[in-house]
Design a protein around this motif. Structure first.
Motif, PDB file in Angstrom:
ATOM      1  N   GLU A 706       1.153  -1.423  -0.434  1.00  0.00           N
ATOM      2  CA  GLU A 706      -0.088  -0.130   0.239  1.00  0.00           C
ATOM      3  C   GLU A 706       1.153   0.674  -0.006  1.00  0.00           C
ATOM      4  O   GLU A 706       0.940   2.141  -0.558  1.00  0.00           O
ATOM      5  CB  GLU A 706      -0.615  -0.111   1.206  1.00  0.00           C
ATOM      6  CG  GLU A 706      -1.784   0.804   1.526  1.00  0.00           C
ATOM      7  CD  GLU A 706      -2.757   1.273   0.377  1.00  0.00           C
ATOM      8  OE1 GLU A 706      -2.999   2.156  -0.698  1.00  0.00           O
ATOM      9  OE2 GLU A 706      -2.794   0.449  -0.712  1.00  0.00           O
ATOM     10  N   ALA A 707       2.079   1.611   0.625  1.00  0.00           N
ATOM     11  CA  ALA A 707       2.564   2.377   0.619  1.00  0.00           C
ATOM     12  C   ALA A 707       3.432   2.570  -0.434  1.00  0.00           C
ATOM     13  O   ALA A 707       4.339   3.930  -1.050  1.00  0.00           O
ATOM     14  CB  ALA A 707       3.968   2.075   1.766  1.00  0.00           C
ATOM     15  N   ARG A 709       2.189   1.978  -3.576  1.00  0.00           N
ATOM     16  CA  ARG A 709       1.370   2.217  -4.570  1.00  0.00           C
ATOM     17  C   ARG A 709       0.840   3.771  -3.653  1.00  0.00           C
ATOM     18  O   ARG A 709       0.729   4.440  -5.280  1.00  0.00           O
ATOM     19  CB  ARG A 709       0.236   1.855  -4.102  1.00  0.00           C
ATOM     20  CG  ARG A 709       0.045   0.344  -5.377  1.00  0.00           C
ATOM     21  CD  ARG A 709      -0.936  -0.260  -5.457  1.00  0.00           C
ATOM     22  NE  ARG A 709      -2.125  -0.821  -4.060  1.00  0.00           N
ATOM     23  CZ  ARG A 709      -1.625  -2.146  -3.519  1.00  0.00           C
ATOM     24  NH1 ARG A 709      -0.908  -3.112  -4.025  1.00  0.00           N
ATOM     25  NH2 ARG A 709      -2.372  -2.437  -2.033  1.00  0.00           N
ATOM     26  N   ARG A 710       1.416   3.957  -2.773  1.00  0.00           N
ATOM     27  CA  ARG A 710       0.876   5.298  -2.948  1.00  0.00           C
ATOM     28  C   ARG A 710       2.154   6.141  -2.921  1.00  0.00           C
ATOM     29  O   ARG A 710       1.629   7.510  -3.399  1.00  0.00           O
ATOM     30  CB  ARG A 710       0.242   5.477  -0.764  1.00  0.00           C
ATOM     31  CG  ARG A 710       0.060   7.194  -0.664  1.00  0.00           C
ATOM     32  CD  ARG A 710      -0.453   6.572   0.283  1.00  0.00           C
ATOM     33  NE  ARG A 710       0.480   6.867   2.069  1.00  0.00           N
ATOM     34  CZ  ARG A 710       0.771   5.198   2.774  1.00  0.00           C
ATOM     35  NH1 ARG A 710      -0.735   4.247   2.216  1.00  0.00           N
ATOM     36  NH2 ARG A 710       1.493   4.332   3.016  1.00  0.00           N
ATOM     37  N   ARG A 711       3.265   5.843  -3.062  1.00  0.00           N
ATOM     38  CA  ARG A 711       4.200   6.789  -3.502  1.00  0.00           C
ATOM     39  C   ARG A 711       4.855   6.660  -4.764  1.00  0.00           C
ATOM     40  O   ARG A 711       4.675   7.582  -4.902  1.00  0.00           O
ATOM     41  CB  ARG A 711       5.638   6.000  -2.836  1.00  0.00           C
ATOM     42  CG  ARG A 711       6.944   6.395  -2.786  1.00  0.00           C
ATOM     43  CD  ARG A 711       8.017   5.743  -2.499  1.00  0.00           C
ATOM     44  NE  ARG A 711       8.357   5.672  -1.274  1.00  0.00           N
ATOM     45  CZ  ARG A 711       8.454   6.856  -0.255  1.00  0.00           C
ATOM     46  NH1 ARG A 711       9.138   7.986  -0.615  1.00  0.00           N
ATOM     47  NH2 ARG A 711       8.404   6.609   1.415  1.00  0.00           N
ATOM     48  N   VAL A 713       2.045   7.052  -6.799  1.00  0.00           N
ATOM     49  CA  VAL A 713       0.567   8.489  -6.769  1.00  0.00           C
ATOM     50  C   VAL A 713       0.815   9.624  -6.699  1.00  0.00           C
ATOM     51  O   VAL A 713       1.046  10.623  -7.098  1.00  0.00           O
ATOM     52  CB  VAL A 713      -0.928   7.964  -6.408  1.00  0.00           C
ATOM     53  CG1 VAL A 713      -1.421   8.731  -6.928  1.00  0.00           C
ATOM     54  CG2 VAL A 713      -1.172   6.198  -6.485  1.00  0.00           C
ATOM     55  N   THR A 714       2.079   9.374  -5.346  1.00  0.00           N
ATOM     56  CA  THR A 714       2.441  11.420  -4.858  1.00  0.00           C
ATOM     57  C   THR A 714       4.046  11.943  -6.020  1.00  0.00           C
ATOM     58  O   THR A 714       3.570  12.809  -5.671  1.00  0.00           O
ATOM     59  CB  THR A 714       2.251  11.005  -3.270  1.00  0.00           C
ATOM     60  OG1 THR A 714       3.075  10.091  -2.409  1.00  0.00           O
ATOM     61  CG2 THR A 714       0.717  10.724  -3.087  1.00  0.00           C
ATOM     62  N   TRP A 743       0.583  -5.243  -7.618  1.00  0.00           N
ATOM     63  CA  TRP A 743      -0.026  -4.568  -8.452  1.00  0.00           C
ATOM     64  C   TRP A 743      -0.880  -5.496  -9.473  1.00  0.00           C
ATOM     65  O   TRP A 743      -1.051  -5.270 -10.517  1.00  0.00           O
ATOM     66  CB  TRP A 743       0.467  -3.438  -9.514  1.00  0.00           C
ATOM     67  CG  TRP A 743      -0.148  -2.176  -9.307  1.00  0.00           C
ATOM     68  CD1 TRP A 743      -1.146  -2.091 -10.066  1.00  0.00           C
ATOM     69  CD2 TRP A 743       0.057  -0.907  -9.172  1.00  0.00           C
ATOM     70  NE1 TRP A 743      -1.816  -0.679 -10.075  1.00  0.00           N
ATOM     71  CE2 TRP A 743      -1.094  -0.235  -9.243  1.00  0.00           C
ATOM     72  CE3 TRP A 743       1.267  -0.484  -8.851  1.00  0.00           C
ATOM     73  CZ2 TRP A 743      -1.158   1.837  -9.628  1.00  0.00           C
ATOM     74  CZ3 TRP A 743       1.188   1.267  -8.822  1.00  0.00           C
ATOM     75  CH2 TRP A 743       0.358   2.215  -9.072  1.00  0.00           C
TER      76      TRP A 743
END
Length: 892
Positions: A706-707, A709-711, A713-714, A743
């Motif tokens: 999750e971290a 994928r979040r990285r 995106v951001t 993913w």
């Protein structure tokens, strides 16, 4: 070439609030007086204005003064508020805003001053001053940690606050890794914060403790804050009364002042219902009253009164006070009087014995005792050198330096052209570290310095940051050096600096050449042919042999075949090993050349530069990468740490250190180290996306999907990242996420492809780019694109394209078609030759990940297990360990 208006060279040591405001004041006053000025702002920090106070990124760390009182311009009281509004940060006059904003504000003040000053050049020097050379009435020599020597017509010591002292801590505590000696050192609290279930002892209960407590507080731990008196800073009130001036004390001794202060504060408390206006009323008189005390009274004040005065005078923001009260009410923060007597480390942390015999078991101890003020004990190499040489003298009771209105007083008859302000004048003024005092002192120091320093005689040719002569004006040289330092630090903004240098001196060949180099090699938005032509024309009339050689090299690289340009570049480096711009171009030229012996060529080049650079931080970062490639990880880490100690934003050193963490399987430690750097120092990095890619690999390896994928995106998704970086970093991460199962949903690859030029995808010039183009096309399932890319690489003159990338393209196409056996065979055939592609092992590892994906999907469990065993032998990896367990035991 000499400038008819020779600039005064002023070295400002320290780029925090005091140094930044002094540089701004010098800029404004020099412009008003028609003086040409070159300011050397020396500090390893990435950005001006931050220093210790404003470098925090924690939004809970607030200014201790309301926004209305923080203007950098006394004649414009709303200046800070106007800046906040322009930045979209809502704030009212009585608000206490996050300190991180104020550092950016101070940098903006300096930038605005420079824009109004055509005859002032500011050069950032990302280094630390560690010694002093020749000192005379007209000049001061400074020695930088990287080995460079600087000669300045005047020096301003704006060094801010020094780290806290540790003499109070028992030896076992000081030696423990669980003792944080300086909570403001970069990353000092990261591990403490992550270890969220262990209690923490905070030694000191002042403003430092307030910030540290807000950072470390959590539901599963208790913070124990102790000091000799257990005094907390008092809070400000939201709607304060104006300061009430006190009557003149009848007795100026310490005992008389004690009586006068208490009487005035009590009278104000009765009249206004608040003691604060009474304390604030003394502020304009503190310096005069302090100077009227005898040495004995000052020493008594420090011992008996200073803690009480500071608690009432230096107050915390109301929101901070409310947050601490909530923590205390929940028993998550305990504040009490006490002193540490002894400490012993055990497996679970530290067992601390207090002066009263009680004991506390804590996981960590954080030194919150506040900045050390006694210069005889701070251990700063520059201060020690100045004291040892008698260039400066300690101030009253050992606090700061002795000065005449800011100009330091020496032990002899010679008054060196050295000024100081802020914390280093505390012994003379006592109150000398708050913004009203610093901004007033900055203007006063700038005015006196310009008035008391004569215009310098004409100087010889200026030099670059490595000491090589430059055929240009000192102003253009200063701006050029700013760009060169950005290149060496791997920071953005070099293009703007080189362009400005060329505008200042259109005949400066190297400025035009540097611009053309960035356009040709790094994809900068530059008219390469125009700048190359300007460089050739300038070199024909004003350049020396080295500069002409560099321009000729650039002409060969841009206009001739790449092979000739590469050979010319290596010949130039051999003749001019300290030409950092050329060396910086030569290393990737070899690394991405596709040559069979690529690694050894890079090793030979970099190791051969050792006599020219010695321990210089930039060279240490380059050499760290060589040691990394050689598998000498401890040496690589040591070299990277050496470079980062001098230049915390050094991109090469950070990159090498990051690879060491990855290649040795220290994924959690690497992530804890890298993440804060990306957020703070990495803001200016030109390859910030690549460091985010490294952090994402750590998250992928530890299973924190999750971290990861979040990285993406951001920090990695277009339009945040475009062009080559989106291909090399964003696309490769998405493909690795797909082949590792991280993913499972549809990959957002089309956005990445849209951010990359079509020619780069299907007609790349190098094997390294071609590898990543193939990966991106595979992630998109684009068989047609893979086919066109395959045809391009098979027809290439580059053997690495034909021998390595062509089979990779075919293997990736097999993966897209789910022809697992063929994919595995093709990819396995090139693994030994991947080093010819260039780049790092971590980047090339995407092929191995794809091979593993094909083996697993093709049912080749034994081969997959053997590959995973080999990987785990190289380094630990929770991801590989999990996948190895899923493959089952290997049968013989």
């Amino acid at each position: 070439m000499e400038n008819p208006r020779e600039p005064l060279v002023v070295a400002v040591v320290g780029a925090g609030a005091a140094g930044t405001l002094t540089a701004a004041a010098l800029t404004d006053l020099a412009t008003d007086r028609g003086r040409a000025l070159r300011i050397l702002l020396i500090d390893p920090a990435v950005e001006a204005g931050r220093g210790v106070a404003y470098s925090t990124s924690d939004a809970r760390h607030l200014l201790n003064v309301a926004a209305a009182g923080m203007s950098a311009h006394p004649d414009q009281p709303d200046h800070f508020l106007d800046w906040l509004a322009a930045e979209g940060i809502p704030a009212r006059p009585g608000d206490y805003v996050a300190r991180c904003h104020y550092g950016r504000y101070l940098a903006a003040v300096l930038d605005a001053a420079l824009l109004r000053a055509p005859d002032v050049v500011l050069q950032r020097v990302p280094d630390r001053v560690v010694g002093v050379g020749d000192v005379s009435l007209r000049q001061v020599g400074l020695t930088l940690r990287g080995g460079a020597e600087i000669a300045a017509d005047a020096v301003v010591l704006a060094m801010g606050l020094f780290p806290p002292g540790t003499d109070w801590a028992p030896e076992h505590m000081r030696e423990s890794r669980r003792f944080v000696a300086d909570p403001w050192a970069p990353g000092a609290l990261d591990e403490v914060r992550a270890d969220a279930r262990r209690d923490v002892l905070l030694v000191g209960t002042g403003l430092t403790m307030v910030d540290v407590a807000l950072t470390l507080a959590g539901p599963a731990r208790t913070l124990h804050a102790v000091s000799r008196r257990g005094l907390l800073p008092r809070p400000h009130v939201l709607d304060p009364e104006p300061a009430v001036p006190p009557p003149e004390p009848a007795d100026p001794s310490l005992d008389g002042l004690r009586v006068a202060v208490r009487a005035h504060v009590r009278a104000v408390q009765r009249a206004y219902g608040d003691w604060r206006p009474g304390v604030d009323g003394f502020r304009p008189h503190v310096a005069r009253l302090w100077q009227g005390l005898t040495a004995g009274d000052r020493a008594r004040f420090l011992l008996e009164d200073a803690a009480v005065w500071d608690a009432h005078r230096h107050r915390m923001a109301p929101a901070s006070s409310r947050a601490l009260n909530r923590l205390r009410a929940a028993a998550r923060l305990r504040v009490e009087a006490g002193e540490v007597r002894d400490a012993y480390a055990d497996r679970d942390g530290l067992r601390v014995t207090m002066r009263d015999g009680t004991q506390r078991r804590v996981g960590w101890v954080v030194n919150c005792t506040g900045p050390l003020a006694d210069l005889r004990r701070v251990g700063d190499p520059l201060i020690d050198a100045l004291l040892d040489r008698g260039v400066v003298r300690p101030g009253p009771v050992g606090l700061g330096l002795l000065t005449d209105e800011g100009r330091v007083r020496s032990s002899g008859d010679t008054a060196a052209p050295i000024w100081t302000l802020g914390a280093l004048r505390r012994g003379e003024l006592w109150e000398s570290t708050a913004m009203p005092e610093i901004r007033a002192q900055a203007v006063d120091v700038a005015s006196r310095l310009l008035s008391q320093t004569s215009p310098p005689p004409r100087r010889p040719r200026p030099t670059d940051v490595m000491g090589l002569p430059l055929s240009t004006t000192p102003e253009a040289a200063g701006v050029f050096n700013d760009g060169l330092e950005k290149v060496m630090l791997v920071q953005s903004g070099a293009e703007e600096s080189f362009r400005w240098a060329a505008e200042l001196d259109p005949g400066f060949a190297l400025a035009h050449a540097a611009l053309a180099l960035l356009g040709h090699e790094a994809g900068a938005d530059v008219d390469v042919e125009h700048e190359l032509s300007a460089a050739l024309q300038a070199a024909s009339s004003t350049a020396d042999d080295r500069e002409r050689s560099f321009v000729d090299v650039l002409r060969a690289r841009v206009r001739d075949c790449r092979g000739e340009g590469a050979k010319a570049l290596l010949r130039h480096v051999a003749a001019n090993p300290r030409d950092a711009l050329a060396v910086g171009a030569a290393v990737p030229t070899i690394a991405f050349s596709g040559a069979t012996d690529v690694q050894r060529e890079v090793w030979h080049l970099v190791e051969g530069l050792a006599p020219a650079y010695g321990p210089h931080w930039w060279y240490a970062g380059l050499l760290a990468f060589v040691r990394l490639d050689q598998g000498r990880y401890d040496e690589a880490a040591g070299l990277a740490d050496l470079a980062l100690d001098v230049a915390p934003s050094s991109g090469h050193a950070v990159h090498a250190r990051t690879h060491v963490y990855y290649e040795t399987g220290q994924h959690w430690q690497g992530l804890r180290w890298l993440d804060p750097w990306i957020s703070v120092c990495g803001r200016q990095a030109s390859h910030r996306a690549h460091f985010a890619w490294h952090a994402a690999l750590h998250e992928l390896s530890t299973g924190d999907l999750e971290a990861m994928r979040r990285r993406y995106v951001t920090q990695l998704a277009p339009p945040l990242v475009t062009g080559m970086r989106s291909l090399v970093d964003s696309a490769s991460l998405l493909w690795r996420a797909r082949v590792t199962g991280a993913w499972p949903d549809s990959l957002p690859i089309e956005d990445v492809l849209a951010a990359v030029d079509e020619a780069v995808l299907t007609r790349p010039e190098s094997a390294f780019v071609a590898l990543h183009s193939a990966v991106a096309l595979a992630a998109a399932g684009n068989l047609d694109g893979l086919g066109r890319l395959g045809a391009h690489v098979r027809a290439s003159a580059d053997p690495a394209m034909r021998d390595v990338i062509a089979p990779v393209c075919a293997g990736l196409a097999d993966v897209v078609r789910s022809d697992w056996a063929s994919a595995a065979a093709r990819l396995r055939s090139v693994t030994a030759d991947l080093v010819r592609v260039g780049g790092s092992a971590a980047q090339r590892e995407v092929v191995e990940e794809t091979l593993l994906f094909a083996l697993v999907n093709g049912g080749e469990a034994e081969a997959a297990a053997a590959l995973l065993d080999a990987r785990l032998d190289r380094r630990p990896s929770p991801l590989d360990r999990s996948r190895r367990m899923q493959t089952g035991p290997v049968t013989s």
